[in-house]
Design a protein around this motif. Structure first.
Motif, PDB file in Angstrom:
ATOM      1  N   GLY A   1      61.975   4.154   6.340  1.00 14.35           N
ATOM      2  CA  GLY A   1      63.062   3.394   6.113  1.00 14.35           C
ATOM      3  C   GLY A   1      63.404   2.289   7.323  1.00 14.35           C
ATOM      4  O   GLY A   1      61.836   2.093   7.797  1.00 14.35           O
ATOM      5  N   LYS A   2      64.404   2.727   7.724  1.00 11.06           N
ATOM      6  CA  LYS A   2      64.656   1.596   8.962  1.00 11.06           C
ATOM      7  C   LYS A   2      63.977   2.119  10.257  1.00 11.06           C
ATOM      8  O   LYS A   2      63.967   1.208  11.509  1.00 11.06           O
ATOM      9  N   ASN A   3      63.940   3.185  10.719  1.00 12.40           N
ATOM     10  CA  ASN A   3      63.939   3.981  11.620  1.00 12.40           C
ATOM     11  C   ASN A   3      62.697   4.224  12.054  1.00 12.40           C
ATOM     12  O   ASN A   3      61.550   4.640  11.105  1.00 12.40           O
ATOM     13  N   ILE A   4      61.771   3.700  13.447  1.00  5.24           N
ATOM     14  CA  ILE A   4      60.860   4.415  13.788  1.00  5.24           C
ATOM     15  C   ILE A   4      60.533   5.430  14.318  1.00  5.24           C
ATOM     16  O   ILE A   4      61.075   4.342  15.673  1.00  5.24           O
ATOM     17  N   LEU A   5      59.726   4.929  14.927  1.00  2.00           N
ATOM     18  CA  LEU A   5      59.111   6.652  16.363  1.00  2.00           C
ATOM     19  C   LEU A   5      58.079   6.564  15.976  1.00  2.00           C
ATOM     20  O   LEU A   5      56.908   6.572  15.850  1.00  2.00           O
ATOM     21  N   GLN A   6      57.691   5.857  17.421  1.00  2.00           N
ATOM     22  CA  GLN A   6      56.786   6.056  18.277  1.00  2.00           C
ATOM     23  C   GLN A   6      56.087   6.564  19.519  1.00  2.00           C
ATOM     24  O   GLN A   6      56.888   6.225  20.655  1.00  2.00           O
ATOM     25  N   MET A   7      55.602   7.091  19.500  1.00  6.06           N
ATOM     26  CA  MET A   7      55.039   8.004  20.595  1.00  6.06           C
ATOM     27  C   MET A   7      53.314   8.304  21.242  1.00  6.06           C
ATOM     28  O   MET A   7      52.628   8.253  20.464  1.00  6.06           O
ATOM     29  N   SER A   8      53.115   7.787  22.756  1.00  8.60           N
ATOM     30  CA  SER A   8      51.894   7.209  23.306  1.00  8.60           C
ATOM     31  C   SER A   8      51.315   7.762  23.866  1.00  8.60           C
ATOM     32  O   SER A   8      52.437   8.743  24.969  1.00  8.60           O
ATOM     33  N   LEU A   9      50.328   8.386  24.458  1.00  6.82           N
ATOM     34  CA  LEU A   9      49.594   9.099  25.680  1.00  6.82           C
ATOM     35  C   LEU A   9      48.448   8.704  26.111  1.00  6.82           C
ATOM     36  O   LEU A   9      47.165   8.134  24.956  1.00  6.82           O
ATOM     37  N   LYS A  10      48.304   7.907  27.425  1.00  2.58           N
ATOM     38  CA  LYS A  10      46.902   7.218  27.774  1.00  2.58           C
ATOM     39  C   LYS A  10      46.523   7.494  29.033  1.00  2.58           C
ATOM     40  O   LYS A  10      47.376   8.025  30.127  1.00  2.58           O
ATOM     41  N   TYR A  11      45.685   7.622  29.238  1.00  5.31           N
ATOM     42  CA  TYR A  11      44.565   8.027  30.923  1.00  5.31           C
ATOM     43  C   TYR A  11      44.068   6.750  31.360  1.00  5.31           C
ATOM     44  O   TYR A  11      43.637   5.855  30.219  1.00  5.31           O
ATOM     45  N   ASP A  12      44.453   6.371  32.531  1.00  4.26           N
ATOM     46  CA  ASP A  12      43.012   5.590  33.234  1.00  4.26           C
ATOM     47  C   ASP A  12      41.811   5.663  33.291  1.00  4.26           C
ATOM     48  O   ASP A  12      41.567   6.296  34.369  1.00  4.26           O
ATOM     49  N   ALA A  13      41.830   5.371  32.416  1.00  8.89           N
ATOM     50  CA  ALA A  13      39.689   5.128  32.075  1.00  8.89           C
ATOM     51  C   ALA A  13      38.886   4.693  33.193  1.00  8.89           C
ATOM     52  O   ALA A  13      37.286   5.331  33.453  1.00  8.89           O
ATOM     53  N   ARG A  14      39.425   3.570  33.851  1.00  7.69           N
ATOM     54  CA  ARG A  14      38.560   2.603  35.271  1.00  7.69           C
ATOM     55  C   ARG A  14      38.756   4.033  36.101  1.00  7.69           C
ATOM     56  O   ARG A  14      37.578   3.412  36.987  1.00  7.69           O
TER      57      ARG A  14
END
Length: 282
Positions: A153-166
Motif C-alpha cells: 500500500g502506502k508503506n515501502i520496505l527496502q533492504m540492501s547489502l553491498k560489498y566494496d568490489a574495488r
C-alpha cells in the motif's frame, strides 16, 4: 551563533564529506524516494526523468574541520533516472551514492529485487583541511550487491547489502529502510526511517588513522569499528504545475561510532538538517 552562507573551497570539500553521512536520510534509492514523493501505490514501472532545481539547506552535526559543525548553503538539485528493459541508471539527488547502475532481476506487484553497482565519494584528503596534510587520501569505493524492496500500500520496505568490489576498503555495508506517505489534497507528505550498518573494514578505511599517519599529522591513531547509523526524515512535495515541483525535507539522525574517529574536529552524536527547493522535471 552566526551561520555563514559561503565557504572557501577547502571547507566546501569538507562539507560535502560530512553531508555524505549526515544527509543519507534524505537520499535513498530512487525507487523508494520517488515512489513516496509521487504517491505511487504499488511497484509500477519506473519513470525516466531529469530534474533540475534550486533551493537552500542548513545542517548541524559533526565536522571534519575546525568549524562548529553548523552550515547553511544554497543547493543545486540535479537528479535523473533512465530505465530500459530492466536496466537502470540513477544519478545524484535520488541516490545515496552519486551514481547507481543496476538491473531489476525480479519484479512483481509487491516485491522487487535489484542487482546494483554504485560508487561512494572519497573521504578525507590534504584538500579537506590543513590538519590532514600528510594523510593518505581516501578513495571512492565501488559497492556491488543487491537490494530487495517490498510494497504494501502506502508503506515501502527496502533492504540492501553491498560489498566494496574495488577492494579499497574491502568493507561491507547494509541498510534497512521503511517509508510511508500521506496525501492531503495536493500536498504529499512522506516519512522515512532507516538503519545503516558499516563494518569495521569500511569504517577503518575512511575514519581510521594509522601509526604512520599519526606520526606525520599528529592526529591520534584510531582503528575504525563496525557502526550503526540511524536516520529519519519527514518531507512534503507539492506540484506547482505539471512540471514544477516544490519540496521540503527535515531530517534527524545519529552517527554513533563513526564520529569516535579523531579525524572529526567537532563531534556530535546527532545531526539535523533541513532543505527546501523548487525543481523542474522533464
Amino acid at each position: 551563533m552566526e551561520v555563514n552562507m559561503w565557504y572557501s573551497p577547502i571547507k566546501k570539500l569538507s562539507l560535502i564529506a560530512i553531508l555524505l553521512v549526515a544527509f543519507s536520510s534524505f537520499a535513498y534509492a530512487a525507487d523508494i524516494a520517488r515512489t513516496l514523493r509521487t504517491n505511487t501505490q504499488d511497484n509500477n514501472d519506473p519513470d525516466n526523468f531529469i530534474e533540475i532545481g534550486l533551493g537552500a539547506g542548513a545542517f548541524v552535526g559533526s565536522s571534519l574541520t575546525d568549524s562548529d559543525g553548523i552550515f547553511a548553503s544554497p543547493i543545486i538539485n540535479l537528479s535523473a533516472s533512465y530505465n530500459w528493459n530492466g536496466f537502470f541508471i540513477d544519478v545524484l539527488a535520488e541516490t545515496a551514492e552519486p551514481i547507481v547502475i543496476g538491473y531489476n532481476a525480479y519484479n512483481s506487484d509487491n516485491w522487487s529485487f535489484d542487482l546494483v553497482l554504485g560508487t561512494t565519494d572519497g573521504g578525507v584528503s590534504e584538500d579537506t583541511d590543513d590538519r590532514f596534510i600528510g594523510i593518505i587520501k581516501r578513495q571512492s569505493s565501488t559497492m556491488l550487491g543487491g537490494r530487495i524492496t517490498g510494497y504494501f500500500g502506502k508503506n515501502i520496505l527496502q533492504m540492501s547489502l553491498k560489498y566494496d568490489a574495488r577492494g579499497r576498503s574491502k568493507g561491507t555495508v547494509a541498510s534497512a529502510l521503511l517509508g510511508r506517505n500521506w496525501q492531503y489534497r495536493n500536498w504529499n507528505f512522506h516519512g522515512l526511517v532507516g538503519l545503516y550498518l558499516a563494518d569495521a573494514k569500511f569504517n577503518n578505511y575512511y575514519y581510521g588513522v594509522t601509526e604512520e599517519e599519526s606520526a606525520v599529522t599528529g592526529i591520534q591513531t584510531f582503528d575504525g569499528e563496525a557502526a550503526i547509523t540511524f536516520n529519519s526524515s519527514m518531507g512534503v512535495t507539492y506540484p506547482i504545475s505539471e512540471n514544477w515541483i516544490y519540496r521540503a525535507t527535515v531530517g534527524f539522525g545519529s552517527n554513533f561510532g563513526q564520529n569516535d574517529s579523531p579525524l572529526y574536529e567537532k563531534k556530535r552524536n546527532f545531526h539535523i538538517g533541513i532543505s527546501s527547493s523548487i525543481s523542474y522535471v522533464f
